[in-house]
Design an enzyme around this catalytic site. Structure first.
Site, PDB file in Angstrom:
ATOM      1  N   SER A 150       0.810  -1.220   0.000  1.00 15.47           N
ATOM      2  CA  SER A 150       0.000   0.000   0.000  1.00 15.47           C
ATOM      3  C   SER A 150       0.842   1.269   0.000  1.00 15.47           C
ATOM      4  CB  SER A 150      -0.946  -0.002   1.207  1.00 15.47           C
ATOM      5  OG  SER A 150      -0.222  -0.146   2.410  1.00 15.47           O
ATOM      6  N   ASP A 400      -4.528   6.099  11.280  1.00 18.89           N
ATOM      7  CA  ASP A 400      -3.548   5.661  10.293  1.00 18.89           C
ATOM      8  C   ASP A 400      -2.314   6.534  10.448  1.00 18.89           C
ATOM      9  OD1 ASP A 400      -1.978   4.958   8.157  1.00 18.89           O
ATOM     10  OD2 ASP A 400      -3.529   5.181   6.629  1.00 18.89           O
ATOM     11  N   HIS A 403       0.387   5.445   6.437  1.00 18.12           N
ATOM     12  CA  HIS A 403       0.261   6.037   5.112  1.00 18.12           C
ATOM     13  C   HIS A 403       0.287   7.560   5.210  1.00 18.12           C
ATOM     14  CE1 HIS A 403      -1.624   2.006   4.907  1.00 18.12           C
ATOM     15  NE2 HIS A 403      -0.929   1.941   3.788  1.00 18.12           N
TER      16      HIS A 403
END
Length: 432
Positions: A150, A400, A403
């Site tokens: 990702s 998160d 990311h």
């Protein structure tokens, strides 16, 4: 997870007297346009960037001359500091259609915008702002592929957003859960950009038959991307975080060991050496298929490990609370971050030492570990989901801290990527 390549079935289709009068005719129109729609000169960190209009700014940098690109050949982009930047990003949260929902921090209501107004300043050189036009000129009629997990997708979506400010792409292929395999075509320059989901680069099975561990075959490259190597001109590799998960490792037809597998009767061997072995297998496969004098060559860029910034539990309020970058010297690359980066750099150097004549293959590390470590403010945090505090502040909230917001710090990864491509292009011209 099989070895079938999702892209394989997709075809690859894809004068002097008149000028003064023309200028006089256009001048009144231009003045009227400017009167009703004045051009913004710049943004400051306190500006609220409109959510429904793209950000258009001058992307020309004084340091982006062709001579400067050649001079930057020996520049170490990994060492530097983050400095304030009034210009801000090329795009916003709604001007690009490829942002994964969880990274759209602006669209999800993140109230502070200071994280958008920083640029990376290496100690030894100037890093030019991203120039979409230059990217297209260099990659005309070529295919650039992002391969990995990702984080590779995060970097790809950043690039797509910046390129879309100059030219509109067509989505020509999409497959897999969460669109893990996608390909876009920019007709203006016949450029293809794709993403291949391969969180280990080598062959792997993600939690087979409901098991709580992954299976990795360290001596076999993942053919879902490797079988398309003959179609790629530039490949960007980016993995790391999936190696922290529980896994059983196979090598040479037998079990090598495992990581975080207390319920399995295998030897615990961690994942640092395994990570290095996987990279070695990957780079060897690329060398065997595209190295030496085979074909027109390929450029291989390895984006190094990008650290996370969790402080405490991932689902607790304030898991990544920072709103400013770390200052130089405040944080060092150490522990797991240093080991993962080291494993990647060592395998790249090993290939270069062993195969001193790489032929038409170019290989370089995009060393972002330090500059990423210094940006704890650039993650979605609780804005992984839209308006997380609409019903008041909750003690438990999913965060998160891995990311990167788009736009955000990861745009810098692609500024360095473009500068690498410009230097390669300059060296190729010099060699002719």
């Amino acid at each position: 997870m099989g070895s079938t390549n999702p892209f394989k079935e997709q075809s690859s289709s894809l004068t002097k007297k008149i000028l003064p009068f023309t200028l006089y005719a256009l001048l009144p129109i231009a003045l009227i346009r400017l009167y009703f729609y004045p051009i913004p000169l710049s943004f400051s960190s306190t500006n609220q960037i409109p959510q429904n209009t793209p950000i258009l700014i001058n992307t020309t940098s004084p340091s982006s001359s062709s001579k400067g690109d050649v001079d930057n050949i020996g520049c170490d982009y990994s060492n530097g500091k983050w400095v304030t930047d009034k210009l801000g990003p090329l795009y916003n949260g709604t001007s690009c259609g490829t942002i994964k929902d969880g990274q759209n921090c602006m669209g999800h209501g993140r109230p502070d915008l200071d994280y958008l107004f920083w640029r990376w300043k290496p100690h030894e050189c100037e890093l030019p702002r991203f120039e979409p036009k230059t990217f297209f000129q260099i990659l005309r009629n070529k295919h650039v592929a992002f391969v990995g997990d990702s984080m590779a997708r995060n970097q790809l979506e950043s690039l797509m957003c910046m390129l879309s400010t100059f030219s509109s792409p067509d989505l020509v292929y999409s497959n897999g859960d969460d669109h893990k395999f996608r390909k876009w075509h920019f007709p203006s320059h016949n450029v293809n950009v794709s993403i291949y989901w391969s969180p280990f680069l080598v062959k792997g099975i993600e939690k087979p038959s409901g098991a709580n561990y992954n299976k990795l075959f360290l001596d076999s490259v993942d053919e879902r991307w490797a079988s398309d190597l003959d179609q790629m001109d530039v490949i960007v590799l980016s993995i790391g975080h999936w190696y922290l998960h529980s896994a059983v490792y196979f090598y040479g037809g037998s079990v090598l060991g495992c990581h975080y597998c207390s319920d399995q009767n295998y030897t615990e061997i961690g994942f640092y050496d395994v990570f290095g072995k996987a990279f070695k297998t990957t780079l060897n496969a690329i060398m065997e298929r595209r190295g030496g004098s085979k074909g027109e060559g390929i450029g291989v860029i390895v984006t190094t490990f990008s650290p996370h910034h969790f402080e405490g539990e991932w689902d607790k309020l304030g898991a990544c609370p920072k709103t400013q970058p770390y200052t130089e010297g405040e944080k060092k690359v150490e522990g797991m971050d240093a080991e993962m980066r080291k494993a990647e750099l060592e395998e790249i150097e090993a290939i270069k030492r062993r195969d001193k004549k790489l032929g038409t293959l170019r290989l370089e590390a995009l060393d972002v570990t330090k500059l990423a470590l210094m940006r704890p403010d650039g993650h979605p945090g609780p804005y992984l989901y839209a308006n997380p505090f609409a019903n008041g502040v909750q003690e438990r909230v999913q965060n998160d801290c891995v990311h990167w917001c788009l736009p955000g710090p990861i745009d810098t990864w692609n500024e360095i990527l473009l500068d690498v491509l410009k230097r390669w292009e300059g060296q190729s011209r010099k060699g002719k």
